[in-house]
Write a protein that holds these residues in place. Structure first.
Motif, PDB file in Angstrom:
ATOM      1  N   SER A   1      50.151  41.330  44.338  1.00  0.00           N
ATOM      2  CA  SER A   1      50.152  41.845  45.709  1.00  0.00           C
ATOM      3  C   SER A   1      50.453  40.743  46.713  1.00  0.00           C
ATOM      4  O   SER A   1      50.145  39.574  46.486  1.00  0.00           O
ATOM      5  N   ARG A   2      51.029  41.135  47.833  1.00  0.00           N
ATOM      6  CA  ARG A   2      51.140  40.225  48.964  1.00  0.00           C
ATOM      7  C   ARG A   2      49.773  40.129  49.645  1.00  0.00           C
ATOM      8  O   ARG A   2      48.987  41.074  49.618  1.00  0.00           O
ATOM      9  N   VAL A   3      49.520  38.997  50.265  1.00  0.00           N
ATOM     10  CA  VAL A   3      48.209  38.757  50.869  1.00  0.00           C
ATOM     11  C   VAL A   3      48.350  38.629  52.378  1.00  0.00           C
ATOM     12  O   VAL A   3      49.192  37.880  52.876  1.00  0.00           O
ATOM     13  N   TYR A   4      47.498  39.369  53.108  1.00  0.00           N
ATOM     14  CA  TYR A   4      47.455  39.318  54.568  1.00  0.00           C
ATOM     15  C   TYR A   4      46.099  38.790  55.020  1.00  0.00           C
ATOM     16  O   TYR A   4      45.077  39.019  54.378  1.00  0.00           O
ATOM     17  N   ARG A   5      46.103  38.095  56.159  1.00  0.00           N
ATOM     18  CA  ARG A   5      44.874  37.493  56.661  1.00  0.00           C
ATOM     19  C   ARG A   5      43.854  38.535  57.110  1.00  0.00           C
ATOM     20  O   ARG A   5      42.649  38.322  56.975  1.00  0.00           O
ATOM     21  N   CYS A   6      44.310  39.624  57.669  1.00  0.00           N
ATOM     22  CA  CYS A   6      43.378  40.633  58.157  1.00  0.00           C
ATOM     23  C   CYS A   6      44.113  41.966  58.252  1.00  0.00           C
ATOM     24  O   CYS A   6      45.344  41.998  58.260  1.00  0.00           O
ATOM     25  N   PRO A   7      43.367  43.070  58.277  1.00  0.00           N
ATOM     26  CA  PRO A   7      41.904  43.150  58.242  1.00  0.00           C
ATOM     27  C   PRO A   7      41.348  42.835  56.857  1.00  0.00           C
ATOM     28  O   PRO A   7      42.069  42.887  55.866  1.00  0.00           O
ATOM     29  N   HIS A   8      40.072  42.473  56.812  1.00  0.00           N
ATOM     30  CA  HIS A   8      39.429  42.119  55.553  1.00  0.00           C
ATOM     31  C   HIS A   8      39.079  43.391  54.790  1.00  0.00           C
ATOM     32  O   HIS A   8      38.347  44.243  55.281  1.00  0.00           O
ATOM     33  N   ILE A   9      39.602  43.518  53.572  1.00  0.00           N
ATOM     34  CA  ILE A   9      39.383  44.705  52.747  1.00  0.00           C
ATOM     35  C   ILE A   9      38.847  44.270  51.393  1.00  0.00           C
ATOM     36  O   ILE A   9      39.357  43.343  50.780  1.00  0.00           O
ATOM     37  N   GLU A  10      37.818  44.941  50.922  1.00  0.00           N
ATOM     38  CA  GLU A  10      37.312  44.752  49.566  1.00  0.00           C
ATOM     39  C   GLU A  10      37.467  46.066  48.818  1.00  0.00           C
ATOM     40  O   GLU A  10      37.057  47.116  49.308  1.00  0.00           O
ATOM     41  N   CYS A  11      38.062  46.002  47.633  1.00  0.00           N
ATOM     42  CA  CYS A  11      38.295  47.236  46.870  1.00  0.00           C
ATOM     43  C   CYS A  11      38.379  46.915  45.389  1.00  0.00           C
ATOM     44  O   CYS A  11      39.194  46.088  44.969  1.00  0.00           O
ATOM     45  N   ASP A  12      37.543  47.589  44.599  1.00  0.00           N
ATOM     46  CA  ASP A  12      37.518  47.373  43.152  1.00  0.00           C
ATOM     47  C   ASP A  12      38.182  48.503  42.376  1.00  0.00           C
ATOM     48  O   ASP A  12      38.063  48.569  41.143  1.00  0.00           O
ATOM     49  N   ASP A  13      38.888  49.385  43.059  1.00  0.00           N
ATOM     50  CA  ASP A  13      39.465  50.548  42.380  1.00  0.00           C
ATOM     51  C   ASP A  13      40.414  50.143  41.261  1.00  0.00           C
ATOM     52  O   ASP A  13      40.348  50.677  40.145  1.00  0.00           O
ATOM     53  N   GLU A  14      41.324  49.223  41.548  1.00  0.00           N
ATOM     54  CA  GLU A  14      42.301  48.829  40.538  1.00  0.00           C
ATOM     55  C   GLU A  14      41.627  48.092  39.385  1.00  0.00           C
ATOM     56  O   GLU A  14      41.964  48.320  38.212  1.00  0.00           O
ATOM     57  N   ALA A  15      40.675  47.229  39.695  1.00  0.00           N
ATOM     58  CA  ALA A  15      39.957  46.514  38.648  1.00  0.00           C
ATOM     59  C   ALA A  15      39.208  47.489  37.740  1.00  0.00           C
ATOM     60  O   ALA A  15      39.192  47.341  36.505  1.00  0.00           O
ATOM     61  N   GLN A  16      38.577  48.491  38.343  1.00  0.00           N
ATOM     62  CA  GLN A  16      37.859  49.486  37.549  1.00  0.00           C
ATOM     63  C   GLN A  16      38.816  50.305  36.692  1.00  0.00           C
ATOM     64  O   GLN A  16      38.503  50.642  35.540  1.00  0.00           O
ATOM     65  N   ALA A  17      39.992  50.618  37.238  1.00  0.00           N
ATOM     66  CA  ALA A  17      40.986  51.376  36.471  1.00  0.00           C
ATOM     67  C   ALA A  17      41.447  50.578  35.260  1.00  0.00           C
ATOM     68  O   ALA A  17      41.618  51.128  34.160  1.00  0.00           O
ATOM     69  N   ILE A  18      41.628  49.277  35.441  1.00  0.00           N
ATOM     70  CA  ILE A  18      42.011  48.410  34.330  1.00  0.00           C
ATOM     71  C   ILE A  18      40.888  48.340  33.304  1.00  0.00           C
ATOM     72  O   ILE A  18      41.108  48.465  32.097  1.00  0.00           O
ATOM     73  N   ALA A  19      39.668  48.126  33.788  1.00  0.00           N
ATOM     74  CA  ALA A  19      38.528  47.985  32.886  1.00  0.00           C
ATOM     75  C   ALA A  19      38.300  49.232  32.046  1.00  0.00           C
ATOM     76  O   ALA A  19      37.934  49.150  30.865  1.00  0.00           O
ATOM     77  N   LYS A  20      38.523  50.387  32.621  1.00  0.00           N
ATOM     78  CA  LYS A  20      38.231  51.645  31.916  1.00  0.00           C
ATOM     79  C   LYS A  20      39.348  52.093  30.985  1.00  0.00           C
ATOM     80  O   LYS A  20      39.106  52.902  30.075  1.00  0.00           O
ATOM     81  N   ASN A  21      40.567  51.555  31.181  1.00  0.00           N
ATOM     82  CA  ASN A  21      41.699  52.136  30.459  1.00  0.00           C
ATOM     83  C   ASN A  21      42.605  51.130  29.756  1.00  0.00           C
ATOM     84  O   ASN A  21      43.559  51.543  29.091  1.00  0.00           O
ATOM     85  N   MET A  22      42.329  49.831  29.883  1.00  0.00           N
ATOM     86  CA  MET A  22      43.203  48.833  29.265  1.00  0.00           C
ATOM     87  C   MET A  22      42.380  47.834  28.454  1.00  0.00           C
ATOM     88  O   MET A  22      42.407  46.627  28.683  1.00  0.00           O
ATOM     89  N   HIS A  23      41.671  48.333  27.468  1.00  0.00           N
ATOM     90  CA  HIS A  23      40.740  47.495  26.708  1.00  0.00           C
ATOM     91  C   HIS A  23      41.437  46.481  25.802  1.00  0.00           C
ATOM     92  O   HIS A  23      40.809  45.514  25.386  1.00  0.00           O
ATOM     93  N   GLY A  24      42.701  46.691  25.494  1.00  0.00           N
ATOM     94  CA  GLY A  24      43.388  45.815  24.562  1.00  0.00           C
ATOM     95  C   GLY A  24      44.141  44.661  25.200  1.00  0.00           C
ATOM     96  O   GLY A  24      44.870  43.946  24.513  1.00  0.00           O
ATOM     97  N   LEU A  25      43.971  44.450  26.500  1.00  0.00           N
ATOM     98  CA  LEU A  25      44.724  43.407  27.190  1.00  0.00           C
ATOM     99  C   LEU A  25      44.388  42.009  26.667  1.00  0.00           C
ATOM    100  O   LEU A  25      43.223  41.675  26.448  1.00  0.00           O
ATOM    101  N   HIS A  26      45.434  41.195  26.520  1.00  0.00           N
ATOM    102  CA  HIS A  26      45.284  39.772  26.227  1.00  0.00           C
ATOM    103  C   HIS A  26      45.647  38.929  27.454  1.00  0.00           C
ATOM    104  O   HIS A  26      45.183  37.798  27.574  1.00  0.00           O
ATOM    105  N   HIS A  27      46.487  39.481  28.307  1.00  0.00           N
ATOM    106  CA  HIS A  27      47.055  38.733  29.434  1.00  0.00           C
ATOM    107  C   HIS A  27      46.976  39.622  30.670  1.00  0.00           C
ATOM    108  O   HIS A  27      47.440  40.754  30.657  1.00  0.00           O
ATOM    109  N   LEU A  28      46.351  39.094  31.747  1.00  0.00           N
ATOM    110  CA  LEU A  28      46.201  39.871  32.967  1.00  0.00           C
ATOM    111  C   LEU A  28      46.432  38.979  34.179  1.00  0.00           C
ATOM    112  O   LEU A  28      45.791  37.937  34.326  1.00  0.00           O
TER     113      LEU A  28
END
Length: 310
Positions: free
Chosen positions: A167-194
């Motif tokens: 992703s591109r990174v912007y200084r603001c507004p400040h956003i915290e979001c774990d949706d994508e991380a949770q999607a990876i954790a729940k559905n990509m158990h075989g990952l070696h490289h992330l």
């Protein structure tokens, strides 16, 4: 006096052995082959029509051709592969129709890379993923896909070993979001490289990934500025991950522009292609004191056996 030796004549490129000519052509991208190389002579034209030349299709929009022309050329490359394409790269153009065409005709694709493909929708990605059960390596850089699309990809591609979501990174507004991380954790158990360059996830998202991806060997968290790597979490990462890139690690070897941009306006749903941070507390944001800061700088898929699939 004897005449000085004359330099040897330049090589006759048209007389190259077939295997050498093939090696040279394979170093070119699909656009160069279709617009230039195949027009050199009849022998090269014959080589360019060989389906084995198209196991890798590298389509990049350098700004010289309209998107429609590039899409037509990509379809021609897919046709020439005769279903044998294993590696597809589309950068800075493309839409759902193009991706579906590739997935319909080349359902043995092992690697798919999409860079800044704003006209490929969640639905287009999900439909393509449903037709690519052999996919092992996926990159989605600077695209705008939802967590639901990432979940679907993980469910449709059980052999996935490498995933990049940058992703591109912007200084603001400040956003915290774990949706994508949770999607990876729940559905990509075989990952070696992330690689999650510039992601908005927090420590909770990182913990979920560490808990659910036991085979993970390489993890790139550069510019994930909502992740604090001190204490137990930092120690766990260094113990569990062989090759770790931390949020404030150098970005010299990152292939895209890693500049942190100023504020930007978005719709209500913030796309995965953008990450928003607040760097006002930079000095206190990251604690190196609790773990070793010596990490490997390489990002080589071949160590995980991916090269042998081509």
């Amino acid at each position: 006096m004897a005449a000085p030796d004359e330099p040897p004549p330049p090589p006759d490129w048209l007389e190259l052995p077939r295997d050498i000519a093939t090696t040279i052509l394979l170093k070119l991208g699909a656009v160069e082959i279709l617009t230039t190389a195949e027009l050199v002579c009849t022998d090269w034209r014959a080589l360019c029509l060989d389906s084995t030349m198209w196991q890798t299709i590298d389509m990049r929009n350098d700004g010289d051709l309209p998107d429609d022309d590039l899409a037509d050329m990509c379809c021609r490359a897919v046709d020439r592969s005769d279903g044998g394409c294993l590696d597809l790269n589309i950068e800075y153009f493309g839409d759902d129709e193009l991706l579906q065409y590739a997935a319909d005709w080349c359902n043995h694709i092992r690697r798919l890379r999409l860079v800044d493909c704003g006209n490929i929708s969640d639905e287009g990605l999900c439909e393509a993923a449903s037709k690519l059960p052999m996919l092992k390596v996926l990159e989605l850089s600077y695209c705008s896909f939802s967590k639901e699309a990432i979940e679907t990809v993980g469910q449709c591609c059980p052999l996935l070993k490498s995933f990049k979501l940058n992703s591109r990174v912007y200084r603001c507004p400040h956003i915290e979001c774990d949706d994508e991380a949770q999607a990876i954790a729940k559905n990509m158990h075989g990952l070696h490289h992330l690689q999650l360059f510039g992601n908005k996830m927090t420590n909770e998202g990182l913990k979920a990934i560490l808990d659910s991806c036991p085979h993970l060997e390489y993890l790139d968290l550069r510019q994930c500025f909502n992740v604090y790597m001190g204490g137990d979490l930092g120690r766990r990462c260094t113990e569990q991950i062989k090759d770790l890139r931390n949020p404030y690690d150098p970005t010299d070897d990152y292939e895209f522009d890693a500049a942190i941009l100023d504020d930007e306006s978005f719709d209500d749903d913030y796309p995965s292609g953008f990450s928003d941070i607040d760097l006002s507390d930079y000095d206190n944001y990251y604690d190196f004191s609790d773990y070793d800061d010596e990490f490997s700088d390489y990002d080589d898929f071949s160590v995980y056996g991916f090269e042998e699939d081509q």
